[in-house]
Scaffold this motif. Structure first.
Motif, PDB file in Angstrom:
ATOM      1  N   GLY A  91      38.076  43.838 -54.675  1.00  0.00           N
ATOM      2  CA  GLY A  91      37.267  42.653 -54.354  1.00  0.00           C
ATOM      3  C   GLY A  91      35.795  42.917 -54.095  1.00  0.00           C
ATOM      4  N   ALA A  92      35.348  44.172 -54.209  1.00  0.00           N
ATOM      5  CA  ALA A  92      33.924  44.447 -53.977  1.00  0.00           C
ATOM      6  C   ALA A  92      33.107  44.074 -55.211  1.00  0.00           C
ATOM      7  CB  ALA A  92      33.727  45.923 -53.662  1.00  0.00           C
ATOM      8  N   GLU A  93      31.866  43.669 -54.958  1.00  0.00           N
ATOM      9  CA  GLU A  93      30.911  43.481 -56.049  1.00  0.00           C
ATOM     10  C   GLU A  93      30.274  44.857 -56.291  1.00  0.00           C
ATOM     11  OE1 GLU A  93      26.566  41.246 -56.703  1.00  0.00           O
ATOM     12  OE2 GLU A  93      27.498  41.302 -54.727  1.00  0.00           O
ATOM     13  N   ILE A  94      30.129  45.232 -57.537  1.00  0.00           N
ATOM     14  CA  ILE A  94      29.527  46.539 -57.844  1.00  0.00           C
ATOM     15  C   ILE A  94      28.127  46.315 -58.411  1.00  0.00           C
ATOM     16  CG2 ILE A  94      29.800  48.724 -59.110  1.00  0.00           C
ATOM     17  CD1 ILE A  94      32.116  48.075 -57.130  1.00  0.00           C
ATOM     18  N   VAL A  95      27.154  46.976 -57.799  1.00  0.00           N
ATOM     19  CA  VAL A  95      25.782  46.853 -58.307  1.00  0.00           C
ATOM     20  C   VAL A  95      25.222  48.258 -58.502  1.00  0.00           C
ATOM     21  CG1 VAL A  95      23.428  46.110 -57.720  1.00  0.00           C
ATOM     22  CG2 VAL A  95      25.359  44.579 -57.289  1.00  0.00           C
ATOM     23  N   GLU A  96      24.610  48.456 -59.668  1.00  0.00           N
ATOM     24  CA  GLU A  96      23.998  49.765 -59.949  1.00  0.00           C
ATOM     25  C   GLU A  96      22.592  49.819 -59.361  1.00  0.00           C
ATOM     26  OE1 GLU A  96      24.028  50.747 -64.096  1.00  0.00           O
ATOM     27  OE2 GLU A  96      26.174  51.235 -64.082  1.00  0.00           O
ATOM     28  N   ALA A  97      22.297  50.890 -58.647  1.00  0.00           N
ATOM     29  CA  ALA A  97      20.940  51.117 -58.137  1.00  0.00           C
ATOM     30  C   ALA A  97      20.782  52.606 -57.884  1.00  0.00           C
ATOM     31  CB  ALA A  97      20.702  50.344 -56.845  1.00  0.00           C
TER      32      ALA A  97
ATOM     33  N   ALA B  40      28.306  52.192 -62.550  1.00  0.00           N
ATOM     34  CA  ALA B  40      29.405  51.252 -62.270  1.00  0.00           C
ATOM     35  C   ALA B  40      30.729  51.744 -62.854  1.00  0.00           C
ATOM     36  CB  ALA B  40      29.059  49.877 -62.827  1.00  0.00           C
ATOM     37  N   SER B  41      30.662  52.666 -63.833  1.00  0.00           N
ATOM     38  CA  SER B  41      31.912  53.142 -64.429  1.00  0.00           C
ATOM     39  C   SER B  41      32.581  54.224 -63.572  1.00  0.00           C
ATOM     40  CB  SER B  41      31.648  53.680 -65.838  1.00  0.00           C
ATOM     41  OG  SER B  41      30.749  54.771 -65.745  1.00  0.00           O
ATOM     42  N   ASN B  42      31.907  54.652 -62.510  1.00  0.00           N
ATOM     43  CA  ASN B  42      32.517  55.629 -61.587  1.00  0.00           C
ATOM     44  C   ASN B  42      33.893  55.098 -61.140  1.00  0.00           C
ATOM     45  OD1 ASN B  42      33.221  56.850 -59.040  1.00  0.00           O
ATOM     46  ND2 ASN B  42      31.111  57.612 -58.895  1.00  0.00           N
ATOM     47  N   PRO B  43      34.956  55.888 -61.302  1.00  0.00           N
ATOM     48  CA  PRO B  43      36.307  55.402 -60.952  1.00  0.00           C
ATOM     49  C   PRO B  43      36.410  54.885 -59.512  1.00  0.00           C
ATOM     50  CG  PRO B  43      36.411  57.558 -62.024  1.00  0.00           C
ATOM     51  CD  PRO B  43      34.967  57.252 -61.845  1.00  0.00           C
ATOM     52  N   LYS B  44      35.665  55.505 -58.598  1.00  0.00           N
ATOM     53  CA  LYS B  44      35.710  55.045 -57.197  1.00  0.00           C
ATOM     54  C   LYS B  44      35.114  53.636 -57.093  1.00  0.00           C
ATOM     55  CE  LYS B  44      37.037  58.814 -54.735  1.00  0.00           C
ATOM     56  NZ  LYS B  44      36.214  60.010 -54.582  1.00  0.00           N
ATOM     57  N   ALA B  45      34.074  53.370 -57.895  1.00  0.00           N
ATOM     58  CA  ALA B  45      33.467  52.037 -57.902  1.00  0.00           C
ATOM     59  C   ALA B  45      34.457  51.033 -58.498  1.00  0.00           C
ATOM     60  CB  ALA B  45      32.168  52.047 -58.696  1.00  0.00           C
ATOM     61  N   GLN B  46      35.145  51.450 -59.549  1.00  0.00           N
ATOM     62  CA  GLN B  46      36.123  50.567 -60.194  1.00  0.00           C
ATOM     63  C   GLN B  46      37.275  50.228 -59.243  1.00  0.00           C
ATOM     64  OE1 GLN B  46      35.891  48.885 -63.105  1.00  0.00           O
ATOM     65  NE2 GLN B  46      33.794  49.646 -62.997  1.00  0.00           N
TER      66      GLN B  46
ATOM     67  N   SER C  75      12.514  50.176 -58.238  1.00  0.00           N
ATOM     68  CA  SER C  75      12.649  48.826 -58.796  1.00  0.00           C
ATOM     69  C   SER C  75      14.115  48.379 -58.874  1.00  0.00           C
ATOM     70  CB  SER C  75      11.988  48.746 -60.170  1.00  0.00           C
ATOM     71  OG  SER C  75      12.708  49.580 -61.051  1.00  0.00           O
ATOM     72  N   SER C  76      15.062  49.318 -58.706  1.00  0.00           N
ATOM     73  CA  SER C  76      16.477  48.916 -58.752  1.00  0.00           C
ATOM     74  C   SER C  76      16.957  48.409 -57.385  1.00  0.00           C
ATOM     75  CB  SER C  76      17.358  50.095 -59.201  1.00  0.00           C
ATOM     76  OG  SER C  76      17.364  51.118 -58.212  1.00  0.00           O
ATOM     77  N   LEU C  77      16.133  48.577 -56.351  1.00  0.00           N
ATOM     78  CA  LEU C  77      16.616  48.305 -54.991  1.00  0.00           C
ATOM     79  C   LEU C  77      16.628  46.813 -54.632  1.00  0.00           C
ATOM     80  CD1 LEU C  77      15.070  51.381 -53.145  1.00  0.00           C
ATOM     81  CD2 LEU C  77      17.437  51.037 -53.904  1.00  0.00           C
ATOM     82  N   ALA C  78      15.736  46.038 -55.239  1.00  0.00           N
ATOM     83  CA  ALA C  78      15.702  44.597 -54.923  1.00  0.00           C
ATOM     84  C   ALA C  78      17.040  43.958 -55.285  1.00  0.00           C
ATOM     85  CB  ALA C  78      14.555  43.929 -55.659  1.00  0.00           C
ATOM     86  N   GLY C  79      17.548  44.283 -56.486  1.00  0.00           N
ATOM     87  CA  GLY C  79      18.825  43.718 -56.931  1.00  0.00           C
ATOM     88  C   GLY C  79      19.978  44.172 -56.046  1.00  0.00           C
TER      89      GLY C  79
ATOM     90  N   ALA D 134      29.128  47.141 -53.272  1.00  0.00           N
ATOM     91  CA  ALA D 134      29.118  48.605 -53.313  1.00  0.00           C
ATOM     92  C   ALA D 134      28.038  49.073 -54.285  1.00  0.00           C
ATOM     93  CB  ALA D 134      30.488  49.113 -53.753  1.00  0.00           C
ATOM     94  N   ILE D 135      27.198  49.981 -53.818  1.00  0.00           N
ATOM     95  CA  ILE D 135      26.104  50.482 -54.657  1.00  0.00           C
ATOM     96  C   ILE D 135      26.479  51.845 -55.243  1.00  0.00           C
ATOM     97  CG2 ILE D 135      23.633  51.080 -54.725  1.00  0.00           C
ATOM     98  CD1 ILE D 135      24.301  48.097 -53.990  1.00  0.00           C
ATOM     99  N   THR D 136      26.235  51.975 -56.525  1.00  0.00           N
ATOM    100  CA  THR D 136      26.453  53.247 -57.213  1.00  0.00           C
ATOM    101  C   THR D 136      25.410  53.381 -58.320  1.00  0.00           C
ATOM    102  OG1 THR D 136      27.993  54.512 -58.610  1.00  0.00           O
ATOM    103  CG2 THR D 136      28.176  52.129 -58.731  1.00  0.00           C
ATOM    104  N   ARG D 137      25.175  54.611 -58.749  1.00  0.00           N
ATOM    105  CA  ARG D 137      24.276  54.778 -59.889  1.00  0.00           C
ATOM    106  C   ARG D 137      25.005  54.514 -61.196  1.00  0.00           C
ATOM    107  NH1 ARG D 137      22.493  60.616 -58.356  1.00  0.00           N
ATOM    108  NH2 ARG D 137      24.689  60.501 -57.772  1.00  0.00           N
TER     109      ARG D 137
END
Ligand SMILES: NC(=O)c1ccc[n+]([C@@H]2O[C@H](COP(=O)([O-])OP(=O)(O)OC[C@H]3O[C@@H](n4cnc5c(N)ncnc54)[C@H](OP(=O)(O)O)[C@@H]3O)[C@@H](O)[C@H]2O)c1
Length: 312
Positions: free
Chosen positions: A54-60, A42-48, A66-70, A37-40
């Motif tokens: 079971g989702a992996e959270i990645v900030e982009a 990671a502390s966003n409650p919906k991301a948590q 430059s944040s998009l490759a990750g 799950a992509i969010t700007r």
């Protein structure tokens, strides 16, 4: 067999949120796909919440290339959307964001891209409606994606039922008689394709379950076509208040619109009234798409009930 990685943009929002959740909750899909799950933030409650399922959270950030490759490293399938920037040059912003995202997805070797698209008012109206940038841009990004070396499918949501809680909320009648009015330049029998936008995942799940079937296809997604008169009657029945639809003269309606996106919203309503939200084949496209959904869709009556809809 290792799982395919599904990268979901907008995962803390309506469309991406229901997509991520439906995959995490579905025994078959969660066996086939892992979810990033992509969010700007990671502390966003919906991301948590997604993380706890079971989702992996990645900030982009789509504005930070430059944040998009990750975000896209190792992706097999990507669900992507851009937001509308009302009052700004949304065409330029959305194009820049989407191209950065799609180009990086291809670069990272992703196999399949599901794009949240829209109808193309400029084309549908043979060039007459030139201001519906927030629709046109998504259709033009779709055209761009179709040229890329990646399989793709397209999901275009109808008008959100949630709009009845924001800019389409019925207002107290000027007659001050306790009744309410739903008003715009459309006719009472103008039909829009209405969707509870949190049903999005039901269509994306269908694509994820059988990607080959939907490759290159456009899903014109809605519960169904409902006229403004019918919407007013449904709201009346649900709220117990009298709500009627009123067609306003074009110039009167235009006068009510915010100046910084007046032309955009005006042309969008002309699309609804004179050409149809999804264009000439709207009825058959919506009917076909309806049948593709995995799971029961929310009717307008059910939407009002589940959200405990009220008008003040
Ligand atoms: N209203 C309608 O009737 C209607 C009809 C058809 C289509 N649409 C379109 O639907 C879209 C909105 O979809 P939605 O309701 O699913 O959105 P939403 O609920 O508002 O969620 C927006 C998501 O985008 C993410 N986001 C925002 N800016 C970002 C950025 N710079 N980089 C990365 N992620 C970003 C947010 O995540 P974080 O904040 O966690 O980063 C959030 O998850 C708009 O483009 C609109 O034009 C609307």
């Amino acid at each position: 067999m290792s799982k395919k990685l599904l990268v979901v943009f907008g995962a803390t929002g309506n469309q991406g949120g229901t997509t991520a959740n439906i995959v995490l909750d579905d025994p078959e899909l969660s066996n086939q796909y892992s979810v990033r799950a992509i969010t700007r933030s990671a502390s966003n409650p919906k991301a948590q919440e997604l993380k706890s399922k079971g989702a992996e959270i990645v900030e982009a950030d789509l504005d930070n290339t430059s944040s998009l490759a990750g975000a896209l490293r190792g992706a097999h399938t990507v669900f992507a959307l851009t937001n509308t920037y009302y009052g700004q040059d949304t065409r330029t912003i959305e194009t820049r964001q989407a191209k950065a995202l799609c180009d990086e997805a291809v670069k990272q070797g992703a196999q399949y891209l599901i794009w949240s698209s829209m109808s193309h008012p400029k084309k549908i109206s043979n060039g007459k409606l030139t201001h519906v940038d927030h629709f046109d841009v998504k259709a033009e990004i779709e055209e761009y994606i179709r040229t890329l070396p990646i399989k793709s499918a397209f999901y275009a949501p109808g008008s959100f039922m949630q709009n009845f809680t924001t800019h389409m909320v019925p207002r107290p009648s000027p007659a001050n008689d306790g009744t309410y009015v739903l008003a715009n330049l459309c006719k009472g029998d103008t039909k829009l394709p209405w969707i509870d936008i949190t049903d999005t995942g039901k269509w994306i799940a269908a694509i994820l379950a059988d990607p080959d079937k939907y490759e290159g296809k456009m899903l014109s997604a809605a519960y169904g076509l409902i006229s403004f008169d019918e919407c007013a009657a449904i709201i009346s029945k649900h709220t117990g208040k009298t709500v009627t639809f009123q067609q306003l003269p074009d110039e009167v309606f235009k006068g009510f619109l915010p100046e910084n996106f007046r032309d955009q919203v005006m042309d969008m309503h002309l699309l609804f009234r004179d050409y149809g939200y999804f264009g000439a084949n709207m009825e058959s496209d919506v009917e076909w798409t309806r049948k593709q959904a995995k799971g029961k869709l929310t009717s307008l009556e059910e939407f009002f009930k589940k959200t405990d809809y009220k008008i003040e």
